[in-house]
Design an enzyme around this catalytic site. Structure first.
Site, short mmCIF file in Angstrom:
data_model
loop_
_atom_site.label_atom_id
_atom_site.label_comp_id
_atom_site.label_asym_id
_atom_site.label_seq_id
_atom_site.Cartn_x
_atom_site.Cartn_y
_atom_site.Cartn_z
N GLY A 120 52.41 -17.56 -63.17
CA GLY A 120 52.69 -16.84 -61.95
C GLY A 120 54.09 -17.17 -61.46
CB CYS A 121 56.57 -15.26 -59.49
SG CYS A 121 55.54 -14.61 -58.17
#
Length: 315
Positions: A120-121
């Protein structure tokens, strides 16, 4: 003549899928296969195409990604390798976590893996700041970590993009205030923490770019390290890294400077006099935070050199 590797993006019409396709389109040693728009939800058509390609990228909601992974597995010996861009498999024991800089061995694990979960970012920035400190014993595994982050609105997908670009959204907004954001298990697991961290994300009125920040009271850490000690641990971990760099602290930091690249900058902003520090990670939430990271993993898995930057015309 060597066979050119082939890739199918299952869910290529979404924000991440479109960006991955743009990045893959400029690679000479790879071919991208697509399915007709009218058949994108047809399991039989998708399964047939999966049987013909070397690797499938899952750019789907979590439940759909699980279904697609099961569809691929049903092919048995003909199953393609998978890169999942959803949250569905990021802490699954039979998937390799797709953050090549996580440990010195991670790139080799990704290269050999049949199934890779793209990070995930938000967790990408936090994990790259925290994991070296935990591994070095500078930060105890049960340390009470707080992570704050701001992202451009593209991280929210097509619905959020439409709200912001239609001027129906606020200029800035905190969210996840119920302390149950879906990225927390991933962040905790791969940072090596035993205590659940507090994570508060936010979104601003800019399309892409991200800053993750972690405040520290240095006198609560073993040995009371100085800011320079923290920086030295990070610098040693990422020395020679192609994409992750430790750079000098600045008085101000804006989130958009690395847009359309796969670069990620780490900083230690500290006051030795006050015994405090703020660790920051700056990167493109659509680059190293999503699509660029996926292309980096695809390159490792297929054994081909990749260009993770968008072509100039797309900037």
């Amino acid at each position: 003549m060597a066979k050119i590797p082939t890739v199918f993006i299952d869910g290529e019409a979404g924000t991440t899928g479109l960006q991955i396709r743009e990045r893959l389109a400029i690679l000479p040693g790879l071919a991208v296969r697509s399915i007709a728009p009218t058949r994108r939800k047809d399991p039989g058509a998708r399964r047939a195409l999966m049987a013909e390609v070397d690797l499938v990228v899952l750019c789907l909601p979590d439940d759909a990604a699980k279904e697609s992974a099961t569809l691929a597995a049903s092919l048995g010996a003909d199953a393609p390798r998978l890169v999942d861009a959803s949250t569905a498999h990021r802490i699954a024991p039979d998937w390799v976590y797709g953050l090549p800089e996580l440990t010195p061995e991670q790139s080799a694990l990704i290269a050999a893996a049949p199934r890779v979960s793209n990070p995930g970012c938000y967790p990408t920035g936090a994990i790259l700041l925290l994991r070296p400190l935990v591994d070095a014993g500078v930060m105890p595994r049960d340390y009470p970590v707080t992570v704050n982050a701001v992202s451009g609105y593209s991280g929210g997908g097509n619905a959020m993009i439409a709200e912001y670009e239609g001027r129906r959204a606020p200029d800035f907004e905190l969210y996840g205030l119920g302390l149950g954001h879906k990225h927390i298990p991933e962040l905790q697991t791969h940072a090596g923490l035993t205590r659940r961290p507090i994570f508060i994300p936010s979104v601003g009125d800019f399309r892409q770019g991200m800053i993750v920040s972690i405040p520290l009271h240095l006198d609560t850490l073993p040995g009371r390290p100085k800011p320079a000690d923290i920086e030295a641990v990070l610098a040693a971990r990422y020395a020679g890294s192609e994409y992750v760099s430790v750079v000098p602290a600045t008085a101000k930091l804006e989130p958009e400077a690395l847009n359309n690249t796969n670069l990620l900058e780490l900083r230690v902003h500290g006051s030795e006099a006050h015994g405090q520090a703020v660790l920051t990670a700056r990167f493109d939430n659509l680059g190293k935070g999503a699509s660029g990271a996926a292309v980096q993993n695809i390159g490792l898995m297929l054994g081909i050199p990749v260009e993770t930057r968008l072509p100039v015309a797309a900037e």
